[in-house]
Design a protein around this motif. Sequence first.
Motif, PDB file in Angstrom:
ATOM      1  N   LYS A   1     -41.580   7.507 165.765  1.00 51.41           N
ATOM      2  CA  LYS A   1     -41.529   7.077 167.169  1.00 51.41           C
ATOM      3  C   LYS A   1     -42.630   7.684 168.020  1.00 51.41           C
ATOM      4  N   LYS A   2     -42.748   9.002 167.972  1.00 48.87           N
ATOM      5  CA  LYS A   2     -43.701   9.639 168.881  1.00 48.87           C
ATOM      6  C   LYS A   2     -44.860  10.319 168.177  1.00 48.87           C
ATOM      7  N   LYS A   3     -44.833  10.307 166.851  1.00 49.21           N
ATOM      8  CA  LYS A   3     -45.934  10.978 166.161  1.00 49.21           C
ATOM      9  C   LYS A   3     -46.164  10.359 164.786  1.00 49.21           C
ATOM     10  N   PHE A   4     -47.229  10.834 164.152  1.00 46.47           N
ATOM     11  CA  PHE A   4     -47.515  10.422 162.787  1.00 46.47           C
ATOM     12  C   PHE A   4     -47.224  11.607 161.881  1.00 46.47           C
ATOM     13  N   LYS A   5     -46.319  11.410 160.934  1.00 49.62           N
ATOM     14  CA  LYS A   5     -46.013  12.490 159.996  1.00 49.62           C
ATOM     15  C   LYS A   5     -47.037  12.430 158.863  1.00 49.62           C
ATOM     16  N   ILE A   6     -47.554  13.591 158.476  1.00 53.37           N
ATOM     17  CA  ILE A   6     -48.589  13.652 157.446  1.00 53.37           C
ATOM     18  C   ILE A   6     -48.058  14.430 156.249  1.00 53.37           C
ATOM     19  N   LYS A   7     -48.103  13.815 155.074  1.00 50.69           N
ATOM     20  CA  LYS A   7     -47.698  14.530 153.860  1.00 50.69           C
ATOM     21  C   LYS A   7     -48.887  14.601 152.920  1.00 50.69           C
ATOM     22  N   LYS A   8     -49.275  15.819 152.538  1.00 48.86           N
ATOM     23  CA  LYS A   8     -50.361  15.977 151.573  1.00 48.86           C
ATOM     24  C   LYS A   8     -49.799  15.838 150.168  1.00 48.86           C
ATOM     25  N   LEU A   9     -50.440  15.011 149.336  1.00 51.67           N
ATOM     26  CA  LEU A   9     -49.843  14.715 148.036  1.00 51.67           C
ATOM     27  C   LEU A   9     -50.604  15.260 146.829  1.00 51.67           C
ATOM     28  N   LEU A  10     -51.932  15.048 146.798  1.00 48.08           N
ATOM     29  CA  LEU A  10     -52.632  15.253 145.524  1.00 48.08           C
ATOM     30  C   LEU A  10     -54.131  15.407 145.771  1.00 48.08           C
ATOM     31  N   PRO A  11     -54.806  16.356 145.088  1.00 43.63           N
ATOM     32  CA  PRO A  11     -56.273  16.399 145.200  1.00 43.63           C
ATOM     33  C   PRO A  11     -56.885  15.226 144.420  1.00 43.63           C
ATOM     34  N   VAL A  12     -57.873  14.562 144.996  1.00 42.92           N
ATOM     35  CA  VAL A  12     -58.466  13.373 144.368  1.00 42.92           C
ATOM     36  C   VAL A  12     -59.977  13.314 144.594  1.00 42.92           C
ATOM     37  N   ARG A  13     -60.659  12.384 143.896  1.00 46.31           N
ATOM     38  CA  ARG A  13     -62.072  12.086 144.139  1.00 46.31           C
ATOM     39  C   ARG A  13     -62.206  10.596 144.395  1.00 46.31           C
ATOM     40  N   PHE A  14     -62.692  10.226 145.577  1.00 45.58           N
ATOM     41  CA  PHE A  14     -62.937   8.816 145.903  1.00 45.58           C
ATOM     42  C   PHE A  14     -64.354   8.655 146.418  1.00 45.58           C
ATOM     43  N   VAL A  15     -64.865   7.412 146.395  1.00 44.67           N
ATOM     44  CA  VAL A  15     -66.146   7.150 147.052  1.00 44.67           C
ATOM     45  C   VAL A  15     -65.892   7.230 148.561  1.00 44.67           C
ATOM     46  N   PRO A  16     -66.946   7.555 149.336  1.00 44.21           N
ATOM     47  CA  PRO A  16     -66.730   7.684 150.789  1.00 44.21           C
ATOM     48  C   PRO A  16     -66.444   6.344 151.466  1.00 44.21           C
ATOM     49  N   LEU A  17     -65.621   6.380 152.505  1.00 47.54           N
ATOM     50  CA  LEU A  17     -65.418   5.230 153.382  1.00 47.54           C
ATOM     51  C   LEU A  17     -66.591   5.243 154.353  1.00 47.54           C
ATOM     52  N   VAL A  18     -67.419   4.218 154.264  1.00 47.67           N
ATOM     53  CA  VAL A  18     -68.640   4.168 155.063  1.00 47.67           C
ATOM     54  C   VAL A  18     -68.319   3.573 156.425  1.00 47.67           C
ATOM     55  N   SER A  19     -68.679   4.300 157.485  1.00 51.69           N
ATOM     56  CA  SER A  19     -68.429   3.764 158.819  1.00 51.69           C
ATOM     57  C   SER A  19     -69.711   3.175 159.387  1.00 51.69           C
ATOM     58  N   THR A  20     -69.640   1.967 159.925  1.00 50.57           N
ATOM     59  CA  THR A  20     -70.851   1.298 160.403  1.00 50.57           C
ATOM     60  C   THR A  20     -70.962   1.305 161.920  1.00 50.57           C
ATOM     61  N   HIS A  21     -70.068   2.008 162.585  1.00 53.29           N
ATOM     62  CA  HIS A  21     -70.125   1.991 164.050  1.00 53.29           C
ATOM     63  C   HIS A  21     -70.190   3.391 164.626  1.00 53.29           C
TER      64      HIS A  21
END
Length: 210
Positions: free
Chosen positions: A190-210
């Motif tokens: 309702k009033k916030k975003f709950k964050i749960k850390k799950l697992l260490p991983v390796r991904f390609v970067p999310l490229v931001s164009t703006h």
Amino acid sequence: MAKDFDKERERMVKTQLVGRGIKDKRVLEAMKKVARHLFIPENMRSYAYNDEPLPIGEGQTISQPYIVAYMTEALQLNGSERVLEIGTGSGYQTAILNEIVKEVFTLELIGSLSVKAQEVLKELKYVNIFFKIGDGTLGWKEHAPYDAIMVTAAPAGVPKALKEQLKMYGKMIIPIGATFQELVLVIREKKKFKIKKLLPVRFVPLVSTH
Ligand code: SAH
């Protein structure tokens, strides 16, 4: 001798997924069904069911099967959902999601990858997948809000637009971090975003164009 992909896929599900604790029946069924090798460049197909990520061109990768299953399971899907996916890539994760949910909206920054994924998914007769070429950090506002969001490339932090496009009590699974990354589950409350850390991983970067 030609490889028996069906047998390999069955073995993959048993050893890499069930063997490591993936339990969701919908996820296991989808991973059993979708022919992963069809999403991989022909010269790499014999590795399709290995326990590793593989290159799909343009410097991008298809995730390791376990990570695909793990991320899908984390969203606790029941079949009725409309899901936003960021990073279509090969379209493999898109197919897995579409086996389970009602509609998948998938965004990819690199046009050639999206076009190829669209061809493969059309050939496999998937419907209810909607494609867009563009920057996923902005989400896809026209069809928001989404029951669930899956991000398969890593930003430094959770993009604001994606939070805004998540339904109340909706879940987002996303890798966060630059060199070291962590798979994070974001739940909109309702009033916030709950964050749960799950697992260490390796991904390609999310490229931001703006
Ligand atoms: N889910 C894919 C894996 C894709 S790898 C699969 O199953 O094959 C991550 C993808 O995210 C790459 O194809 C990359 O081009 C894409 N990507 C990176 N930054 C992006 C952005 N800002 N918006 C959309 N896609 C992005």
